[in-house]
Design an enzyme around this catalytic site. Structure first.
Site, short mmCIF file in Angstrom:
data_model
loop_
_atom_site.label_atom_id
_atom_site.label_comp_id
_atom_site.label_asym_id
_atom_site.label_seq_id
_atom_site.Cartn_x
_atom_site.Cartn_y
_atom_site.Cartn_z
N SER A 2 0.86 -1.20 0.00
CA SER A 2 0.00 0.00 0.00
C SER A 2 0.89 1.24 0.00
O SER A 2 2.03 1.19 0.46
CB SER A 2 -0.85 0.01 1.27
N TYR A 36 -1.67 -0.74 10.34
CA TYR A 36 -1.91 -1.14 8.94
C TYR A 36 -0.69 -0.78 8.09
O TYR A 36 -0.19 -1.61 7.33
CB TYR A 36 -3.17 -0.43 8.40
#
Ligand SMILES: NC(=O)c1ccc[n+]([C@@H]2O[C@H](COP(=O)([O-])OP(=O)(O)OC[C@H]3O[C@@H](n4cnc5c(N)ncnc54)[C@H](O)[C@@H]3O)[C@@H](O)[C@H]2O)c1
Length: 265
Positions: free
Chosen positions: A142, A155
């Site tokens: 990501s 995350y």
């Protein structure tokens, strides 16, 4: 590696980018082993793929379940033949809270799904992939791996782990028949928050970020396999932050902080 005629395993294939990756793969003539923890999501993906003449077999597996992941290569081979590529796409976000309010169980779940899931998948499939004339591993990281998003710190850490793991794997596999790609998507239009069981109160005055459509992201990922790209950033946001976070990481962090601050009370 051209995907036409190949067998590709896609995790998180029941929704969002995983579903679109599956559809893109079957359009290009690949057979897909669609893996997800939700049967009803997989059924819908299979219906869509079958409607365009694709071959898809579904496997209900939670990627954190070590025994089920270890059994997956044999199960897929029985239905579709030897596996040529795996795409580790399944992932979840964390509750939108600061570290101080984040419970350890949620933090561990995020690491288990986003990092140990792909690691277990690679450990299960790599011996078989090394026997193929050509093969590929693609892991979805990501933009959050290189640009810190407050409220998504664990995350981001899980995706930074995916980044280094994948880059290391690529170096280890140089000179073999297995290509490796790490993917850094920016904001993509999917239901990831809802699918991760998160509810976000977005203030009415907050500017919603521009998102990349999931089919466009899927196409970029399959292209990356076909041209053996080591890394791709998807979306203008991910590309810009990739540049800025290396040029001036403090400025990059401040820009994101200003955009996100109103979400965190
Ligand atoms: N959407 C974004 O803006 C964005 C941005 C950057 C990175 N990503 C990453 O892209 C990947 C795909 O995200 P998406 O937006 O398509 O999500 P999504 O929620 O639309 O789809 C993810 C799928 O993964 C499945 N899944 C979740 N946990 C699983 C598990 N433990 N085992 C098996 N399946 C599981 C879900 O059931 C769901 O079908 C994720 O790794 C995510 O972190 C997304």
């Amino acid at each position: 590696m051209k995907v036409n005629g190949k067998v590709v395993v896609v995790t998180g294939a029941g929704n969002g980018m995983g579903r679109e990756i599956t559809l893109e793969l079957v359009r290009r003539g690949a057979k897909v082993a669609a893996v997800d923890m939700r049967q009803e999501f997989l059924d819908e993906t299979k219906k869509l793929a079958t409607a365009i003449g694709g071959t898809v077999e579904t496997f209900v597996v939670d990627v954190t379940d070590a025994a089920k992941v270890a059994a997956l290569p044999t199960a897929v081979e029985k239905k579709l033949g030897a596996v040529d590529a795996i795409m580790n796409n399944a992932g979840i976000i964390q509750p939108f809270v600061k570290i101080n309010e984040l419970d350890m169980a949620s933090a561990q779940r995020v690491m288990n799904v986003n990092f140990y899931g792909p690691l277990q998948m690679v450990k299960a499939f790599l011996p078989g992939l090394l026997k193929r004339p050509e093969a590929h591993i693609l892991n979805v990281s990501s933009m959050g791996a290189y640009a810190p998003v407050p409220g998504q710190s664990v995350y981001g850490a899980s995706k930074a782990a995916v980044k280094l793991f994948t880059e290391g794997l690529r170096s280890e596999l140089m000179g073999t028949s297995v290509g490796v790609t790490v993917v850094f998507p920016g904001a993509i239009a999917t239901n990831i928050a809802e699918n991760s069981g998160m509810h976000m109160d977005v203030p009415a005055d907050m500017k919603t970020p521009k998102t990349t459509p999931a089919p466009q992201a899927a196409k970029a990922m399959v292209d990356a396999i076909e041209s053996n790209k080591p890394r791709i950033c998807i979306g203008s946001d991910a590309k810009m932050m990739d540049f800025l976070s290396r040029l001036n990481p403090v400025m990059a962090a401040n820009i994101i902080y200003k955009q996100m601050a109103s979400l965190l009370k």
